[in-house]
Design an enzyme around this catalytic site. Structure first.
Site, PDB file in Angstrom:
ATOM      1  N   GLY A   1       8.168   8.274  -6.266  1.00  0.00           N
ATOM      2  CA  GLY A   1       8.185   7.715  -4.819  1.00  0.00           C
ATOM      3  C   GLY A   1       9.652   7.219  -4.544  1.00  0.00           C
ATOM      4  O   GLY A   1       9.794   6.301  -4.945  1.00  0.00           O
TER       5      GLY A   1
ATOM      6  N   GLY B   1      10.820   6.211  -1.490  1.00  0.00           N
ATOM      7  CA  GLY B   1      10.545   5.349  -0.166  1.00  0.00           C
ATOM      8  C   GLY B   1      11.294   4.196  -0.250  1.00  0.00           C
ATOM      9  O   GLY B   1      12.283   4.248  -1.126  1.00  0.00           O
TER      10      GLY B   1
ATOM     11  N   VAL C   1       3.454  13.963  -8.396  1.00  0.00           N
ATOM     12  CA  VAL C   1       2.490  13.545  -9.450  1.00  0.00           C
ATOM     13  C   VAL C   1       1.319  13.555  -9.182  1.00  0.00           C
ATOM     14  O   VAL C   1       0.695  13.050  -8.123  1.00  0.00           O
ATOM     15  CB  VAL C   1       3.111  12.014  -9.940  1.00  0.00           C
TER      16      VAL C   1
ATOM     17  N   GLU D   1       5.584   1.787  20.449  1.00  0.00           N
ATOM     18  CA  GLU D   1       6.885   2.486  20.593  1.00  0.00           C
ATOM     19  C   GLU D   1       6.698   3.890  21.146  1.00  0.00           C
ATOM     20  O   GLU D   1       7.297   4.439  22.176  1.00  0.00           O
ATOM     21  CB  GLU D   1       7.648   2.485  19.306  1.00  0.00           C
TER      22      GLU D   1
ATOM     23  N   ASP E   1       3.923  -0.009   0.028  1.00  0.00           N
ATOM     24  CA  ASP E   1       2.771  -0.158   0.942  1.00  0.00           C
ATOM     25  C   ASP E   1       1.655   0.180  -0.005  1.00  0.00           C
ATOM     26  O   ASP E   1       0.411  -0.279   0.360  1.00  0.00           O
ATOM     27  CB  ASP E   1       2.656   1.078   1.949  1.00  0.00           C
TER      28      ASP E   1
ATOM     29  N   ALA F   1       8.889  -2.070   5.832  1.00  0.00           N
ATOM     30  CA  ALA F   1       9.898  -1.806   5.118  1.00  0.00           C
ATOM     31  C   ALA F   1      10.689  -2.985   4.435  1.00  0.00           C
ATOM     32  O   ALA F   1      10.933  -2.713   3.150  1.00  0.00           O
ATOM     33  CB  ALA F   1      11.059  -0.906   6.007  1.00  0.00           C
TER      34      ALA F   1
HETATM   35  C1  LIG Z   1       5.806   5.915  12.030  1.00  0.00           C
HETATM   36  C2  LIG Z   1       5.993   4.584  11.209  1.00  0.00           C
HETATM   37  C3  LIG Z   1       6.805   3.518  11.861  1.00  0.00           C
HETATM   38  C4  LIG Z   1       7.077   2.279  11.103  1.00  0.00           C
HETATM   39  N1  LIG Z   1       7.864   1.398  11.657  1.00  0.00           N
HETATM   40  C5  LIG Z   1       8.193   0.299  11.031  1.00  0.00           C
HETATM   41  C6  LIG Z   1       9.015  -0.491  11.579  1.00  0.00           C
HETATM   42  O1  LIG Z   1       9.423  -0.517  12.569  1.00  0.00           O
HETATM   43  N2  LIG Z   1       9.386  -1.463  10.859  1.00  0.00           N
HETATM   44  C7  LIG Z   1       8.880  -1.686   9.430  1.00  0.00           C
HETATM   45  O2  LIG Z   1       9.446  -2.705   8.756  1.00  0.00           O
HETATM   46  N3  LIG Z   1       8.255  -0.834   9.070  1.00  0.00           N
HETATM   47  C8  LIG Z   1       7.715   0.252   9.605  1.00  0.00           C
HETATM   48  N4  LIG Z   1       6.894   1.187   9.060  1.00  0.00           N
HETATM   49  C9  LIG Z   1       6.345   0.887   7.898  1.00  0.00           C
HETATM   50  C10 LIG Z   1       7.396   1.287   6.749  1.00  0.00           C
HETATM   51  O3  LIG Z   1       7.980   2.511   6.947  1.00  0.00           O
HETATM   52  C11 LIG Z   1       6.527   1.111   5.195  1.00  0.00           C
HETATM   53  O4  LIG Z   1       5.959  -0.052   5.032  1.00  0.00           O
HETATM   54  C12 LIG Z   1       7.602   1.886   4.193  1.00  0.00           C
HETATM   55  O5  LIG Z   1       7.785   2.979   4.526  1.00  0.00           O
HETATM   56  C13 LIG Z   1       6.700   1.729   2.926  1.00  0.00           C
HETATM   57  O6  LIG Z   1       7.766   2.200   1.730  1.00  0.00           O
HETATM   58  P1  LIG Z   1       7.342   2.578   0.453  1.00  0.00           P
HETATM   59  O7  LIG Z   1       8.303   2.821  -0.490  1.00  0.00           O
HETATM   60  O8  LIG Z   1       6.168   1.786  -0.058  1.00  0.00           O
HETATM   61  O9  LIG Z   1       6.619   3.985   0.787  1.00  0.00           O
HETATM   62  P2  LIG Z   1       7.103   5.228   1.680  1.00  0.00           P
HETATM   63  O10 LIG Z   1       8.275   4.969   2.479  1.00  0.00           O
HETATM   64  O11 LIG Z   1       5.953   5.496   2.431  1.00  0.00           O
HETATM   65  O12 LIG Z   1       7.439   6.263   0.407  1.00  0.00           O
HETATM   66  C14 LIG Z   1       6.545   6.914  -0.231  1.00  0.00           C
HETATM   67  C15 LIG Z   1       7.271   8.022  -1.071  1.00  0.00           C
HETATM   68  O13 LIG Z   1       6.332   8.453  -1.971  1.00  0.00           O
HETATM   69  C16 LIG Z   1       6.488   9.911  -1.995  1.00  0.00           C
HETATM   70  N5  LIG Z   1       5.140  10.354  -2.690  1.00  0.00           N
HETATM   71  C17 LIG Z   1       3.895  10.142  -2.236  1.00  0.00           C
HETATM   72  N6  LIG Z   1       3.010  10.447  -3.050  1.00  0.00           N
HETATM   73  C18 LIG Z   1       3.561  11.104  -4.186  1.00  0.00           C
HETATM   74  C19 LIG Z   1       3.320  11.758  -5.194  1.00  0.00           C
HETATM   75  N7  LIG Z   1       2.048  11.915  -5.650  1.00  0.00           N
HETATM   76  N8  LIG Z   1       4.199  12.207  -6.132  1.00  0.00           N
HETATM   77  C20 LIG Z   1       5.678  12.230  -5.763  1.00  0.00           C
HETATM   78  N9  LIG Z   1       6.017  11.581  -4.696  1.00  0.00           N
HETATM   79  C21 LIG Z   1       5.057  11.041  -3.921  1.00  0.00           C
HETATM   80  C22 LIG Z   1       6.474  10.305  -0.486  1.00  0.00           C
HETATM   81  O14 LIG Z   1       7.173  11.361  -0.349  1.00  0.00           O
HETATM   82  C23 LIG Z   1       7.634   9.177  -0.038  1.00  0.00           C
HETATM   83  O15 LIG Z   1       8.953   9.648  -0.277  1.00  0.00           O
HETATM   84  C24 LIG Z   1       6.661   2.383   9.879  1.00  0.00           C
HETATM   85  C25 LIG Z   1       5.653   3.350   9.201  1.00  0.00           C
HETATM   86  C26 LIG Z   1       5.310   4.557   9.915  1.00  0.00           C
HETATM   87  C27 LIG Z   1       4.599   5.546   9.380  1.00  0.00           C
END
Ligand SMILES: Cc1cc2nc3c(=O)[nH]c(=O)nc-3n(C[C@H](O)[C@H](O)[C@H](O)COP(=O)(O)OP(=O)(O)OC[C@H]3O[C@@H](n4cnc5c(N)ncnc54)[C@H](O)[C@@H]3O)c2cc1C
Length: 412
Positions: free
Chosen positions: A10, A12, A79, A169, A299, A310
């Site tokens: 992942g 993100g 995965v 938003e 998350d 984020a």
């Molecule tokens: C519409 C929206 C608006 C938001 N606005 C805000 C904001 O204004 N401010 C803020 O702070 N937060 C905001 N957030 C929340 C923030 O985006 C998340 O908290 C953050 O993205 C979490 O990061 P992460 O790395 O945990 O997961 P993610 O950013 O979700 O990344 C997960 C990654 O894992 C990959 N993945 C998933 N499953 C698999 C698998 N089985 N195999 C391989 N890859 C996989 C995905 O493709 C992705 O690239 C928002 C979220 C959304 C959806």
């Protein structure tokens, strides 16, 4: 002895920052994501509302790591399994990969609270594809109203379910599209008569924010023309609209889902305790109980008092890297400490609410703070320039540059 194999699943905010913080570490990094790009989710709603293009908020993962020498492999793959006993993960094509350290940072998606059938009629917003579906449905609604003026009330009604930051938003942007962006472009109907309803189950918008900011956000939304319904649960969504627990029925051609979160299913394979949404309970150093070399970040991780935003994912990613660094250097791992940087949400083109380290403000200054922070964290110079240019243009002209309806016309 060769360097330990670190596998990050992942890319993100959490996975990206874990990998970057390990750039000088003596490890062999394998980076896996099912998409070939890192997505800046906080700006997804701007794609959904035609202000930005998909490529403005996505950046190719290979490009990010092209100069990082300890990255031995970047894989575009999903995965599908984690075998903790064998220290091995399985990809969608059956290939297996061994790890010494595993970082699971696969995030979350939206949950329809047991009503998955609503996903067809009320798309959620989590991926680029979701954003394009919403953009098309919103823009098509105006076209349908033009062709069927007798049904204009329904086509020009938009319901957003969930008044968290995304819902707020979206609602603000929708009313501005109707009033400003397309307001004077139709002949048979007047989009300025559009109805945007924001429905929230709790008793206020932006529930996790301080009450004063929630109240301010509500006032700003209502000033723009959004109808805000709180303490109203959605009981039914169909092609013609939504029915609420208050007994109210809203006929609407477009319903958008911005409520509920469900963690990535990979969390279930870690043998750890989880909460109702599937987030994994982690140890103070973000490792999984009984698996000191397996970490969960972002998350997907459940840490008391840490929201799914984020900045938390960024900090967790960096913390996991520091724990791996500590092991390599023979030092003790430290517990994760979340530093709350505050909360920001925008409302329409030039309004917002902000709570930064206890300093609370709203209106234009909150919007400017939001803008600056998002540009700062956006990855890639090109993306920053394009996003700034698009915002400047929208700000000055009220226009939206990405008003493209994608997908096949209905009859094909
Ligand atoms: C519409 C929206 C608006 C938001 N606005 C805000 C904001 O204004 N401010 C803020 O702070 N937060 C905001 N957030 C929340 C923030 O985006 C998340 O908290 C953050 O993205 C979490 O990061 P992460 O790395 O945990 O997961 P993610 O950013 O979700 O990344 C997960 C990654 O894992 C990959 N993945 C998933 N499953 C698999 C698998 N089985 N195999 C391989 N890859 C996989 C995905 O493709 C992705 O690239 C928002 C979220 C959304 C959806």
């Amino acid at each position: 002895m060769s360097n330990p194999r670190v596998v990050i699943v992942g890319v993100g905010f959490a996975g990206l920052n874990a990998a970057k913080a390990l750039r000088k570490a003596p490890v062999r990094l394998t980076i896996i994501d099912r998409r070939n790009f890192h997505l800046f989710q906080p700006l997804l709603y701007q794609v959904a509302t035609a202000a930005l293009n998909p490529s403005d908020i996505a950046y190719p993962i290979r490009s990010i790591f092209r100069r990082q020498r300890n990255v031995v492999s970047v894989l575009l793959a999903e995965v599908v399994n984690i075998d903790l006993d064998a220290s091995e993960i399985t990809l969608d094509d059956g290939q297996t990969i061994l790890y010494d350290y595993l970082v699971v940072a696969t995030g979350a998606t939206h949950s329809y609270f047991g009503h998955d059938e609503w996903s067809e009629v009320a798309p959620g917003l989590k991926t680029i594809e979701d954003a394009l579906v919403i953009r098309s449905r919103v823009l098509r609604a105006f076209e349908e109203a033009e062709r069927n003026p007798d049904q204009a009330d329904r086509w020009l009604s938009f319901v957003v379910v969930g008044a968290g930051p995304t819902g707020v938003e979206l609602a603000g942007a929708l009313i501005e599209i109707a009033v400003h962006a397309v307001g004077d472009e139709f002949d048979a109907v007047d989009p300025r008569n559009a109805r945007v309803v924001l429905v929230e189950g709790t008793n206020r918008v932006l529930p996790p924010y301080p009450e004063g900011l929630s109240a301010s956000a509500r006032r700003q939304l209502e000033k723009l023309g959004v109808e805000v319904l709180t303490s109203a649960l959605v009981e039914l969504i169909d092609l013609d609209g939504v029915s609420l627990s208050t007994g109210e029925r809203i006929e609407a051609g477009t319903v958008i889902w911005a409520a509920g979160v469900e963690a990535s299913p990979l969390g279930r394979m870690l043998g750890a305790e989880m909460d109702r949404s599937g987030r994994v309970m982690v140890q103070p150093d973000l490792s999984v109980a009984g698996q000191p070399n397996v970490f969960v970040a972002g998350d997907l991780a459940l840490v008391e008092g840490v929201p799914g935003v984020a900045p938390a994912a960024i900090q967790m990613g960096r913390h996991v890297a520091s724990a791996i660094w500590a092991d390599i250097s023979g030092e003790n791992r430290l517990p994760f400490r979340y530093r709350d940087k505050g909360s920001l949400a925008t409302i329409g083109r030039a309004r917002g609410v902000a709570d930064i380290r206890g300093i609370r403000f709203s209106g234009l200054f909150a919007w400017i703070a939001w803008l600056a922070i998002h540009i700062f964290y956006l990855i890639g110079f090109r993306n920053r320039v394009f996003v700034l240019a698009s915002w400047a243009w929208s700000y000055l002209t009220f226009r939206r540059g990405a008003r493209i309806i994608t997908g096949l016309p209905k009859h094909e």
